[in-house]
Scaffold this active site. Structure first.
Site, PDB file in Angstrom:
ATOM      1  CD1 TRP A  87     -47.334 -26.148 -61.991  1.00  0.00           C
ATOM      2  CD2 TRP A  87     -46.360 -24.802 -60.492  1.00  0.00           C
ATOM      3  NE1 TRP A  87     -48.337 -25.586 -61.248  1.00  0.00           N
ATOM      4  CE2 TRP A  87     -47.771 -24.749 -60.329  1.00  0.00           C
ATOM      5  CE3 TRP A  87     -45.566 -24.027 -59.673  1.00  0.00           C
ATOM      6  CZ2 TRP A  87     -48.385 -23.963 -59.360  1.00  0.00           C
ATOM      7  CZ3 TRP A  87     -46.188 -23.239 -58.708  1.00  0.00           C
ATOM      8  CH2 TRP A  87     -47.566 -23.216 -58.557  1.00  0.00           C
ATOM      9  CG  ASP A  88     -45.797 -23.455 -67.674  1.00  0.00           C
ATOM     10  OD1 ASP A  88     -46.895 -23.950 -67.990  1.00  0.00           O
ATOM     11  OD2 ASP A  88     -45.403 -22.358 -68.108  1.00  0.00           O
TER      12      ASP A  88
END
Length: 306
Positions: A200-201
Site C-alpha cells: 500500500w505504500d
C-alpha cells in the site's frame, strides 16, 4: 539472574515530526513513549545504541540485542495500518523484506533487522530506482494475503461511499467532474478487487539497502487486493527527478511503463486502480480542508488520463 532495572524512567527527546503529527490526535501515545521504550528494552534485553529517530508515525531506536545483533526498535500506535505489519513482513519472502525479530501484537511494537541508512530515494538514477522498485513488487505481488488482512474492496467501497459528500467541496466544476470520473473507474473494477498481499505504500523511501540483499522493503500498510493498486506511489515520488526531465507528463508515463513492463500488470487495471489511488488522495486532502486538487496530483491525472 539479571540485576533489577533502576526505577527511574528514561528521559527521551521525542522527535519534532512525531510531536507535529500526533500531539492533537494521540497525545496519550506520545506521553507513553518513554515508558514504552523502557519496557521493551527490558523485556527484549536490548541496549539503546544511538540517537532516537522517527518516521511519520513511529519512534525508532537503534538497539543491540543480547547476542550483539544490531536491530531497530519501532514503537507505534495501534491502528489499522500497524496491526498487521509484522504478519505481512513474515508472510512475504525473507529475501524481499526487512526481518522481524520480535513483535508485540497488543501494541504493534516491532524489533526489526537493522538495515543500511540508505534508501532508493538516494539512488542517483531515478529510472533505475523505479526498475528496482518494480522488481521488488514482482516478488511481493505473487503472495496471497493471509487471513485477517484488511480488504481493498472495503477501502475502495468506503471511498465510493464518501465521494458524493466530499466531491462538492471542490470549488472548480471541472475538478469535481474529473473526480467523479475517477470514482466511476473505481466502481468498474470494485467487484474484482483481488486477494494478493499488498504493501500500500511502496515508494522509494520504503526500500532500504541491506548487507544480506541489495534492497529490502520496509514499513507496509497491509491490504489484500489487486497489485495494480501498488503502482501509484512510483509515479509521483522523487518528484524533482520527474520535473528535471523537462517533460513532466512523459516522465510520469515512462515511470508507469517501467512498472508495467517489469511486473506484467495489465494496463487497463493499472489505470483503474491508479484512478483509485488518486481519488483516495483527493478525498483525503479535500476532507482536510483543501478546495482544489493538489498540483502534483493534478499533473499525474493529466499525464495518465487526458
Amino acid at each position: 539472574m539479571r540485576a533489577e532495572r533502576p526505577t527511574v524512567p528514561r528521559v527521551i527527546e521525542i522527535p519534532w515530526k512525531l510531536i507535529r503529527n500526533h500531539s492533537e490526535k494521540s497525545p496519550e501515545w506520545l506521553a507513553s513513549l518513554p515508558a514504552a521504550l523502557d519496557r521493551y528494552v527490558d523485556e527484549w534485553q536490548l541496549t539503546v545504541s544511538g540517537e532516537l529517530m522517527s518516521g511519520e508515525a513511529s519512534l525508532i531506536a537503534p538497539v543491540v540485542r543480547r547476542d550483539g545483533t544490531p536491530a531497530m526498535l519501532k514503537l507505534q500506535s495501534v491502528n489499522d495500518e500497524s496491526e498487521s505489519e509484522a504478519l505481512a513482513l513474515r508472510t512475504w519472502n525473507h529475501d524481499d523484506v526487512v526481518e522481524v525479530y520480535e513483535d508485540d501484537p497488543e501494541t504493534s511494537t516491532l524489533l526489526l533487522e537493522r538495515l543500511e541508512p540508505h534508501t532508493l530515494e538516494e539512488l542517483p538514477d531515478h529510472v533505475e530506482a523505479t526498475r528496482i522498485l518494480a522488481e521488488l513488487l514482482t516478488h511481493l505481488m505473487v503472495v496471497p494475503a493471509p487471513p485477517g488482512i484488511r480488504q481493498l474492496s472495503d477501502i475502495a467501497g468506503q471511498m465510493l461511499e464518501d465521494a458524493p459528500a466530499i466531491i462538492p467541496l471542490l470549488v472548480d466544476p471541472a475538478e469535481r467532474a474529473l473526480t467523479q470520473r475517477l470514482a466511476d473507474r473505481v466502481r468498474e473494477v470494485l467487484p474484482e478487487s483481488g486477494d494478493r498481499l499488498l504493501h500500500w505504500d511502496l515508494h522509494y523511501l520504503n526500500v532500504m539497502a541491506s548487507q544480506r540483499q541489495p534492497w529490502l522493503v520496509i514499513d507496509p500498510k497491509p491490504l489484500a487486493g489487486d497489485p495494480a493498486f501498488e503502482l501509484m506511489p512510483a509515479t509521483w515520488n522523487r518528484w524533482d527527478d520527474l520535473v528535471a526531465t523537462g517533460n513532466l507528463a512523459q516522465a510520469i508515463r515512462d515511470r508507469l511503463d517501467v512498472m508495467l513492463d517489469i511486473t506484467g500488470i495489465d494496463r487497463d487495471r493499472a489505470l483503474a486502480w491508479t484512478a483509485g489511488r488518486i481519488l483516495q488522495n483527493i478525498l483525503w486532502f479535500t476532507e482536510d480542508g483543501d478546495t482544489r486538487i493538489e498540483a502534483e496530483l493534478k499533473a499525474v491525472v493529466d499525464a495518465l488520463f487526458t
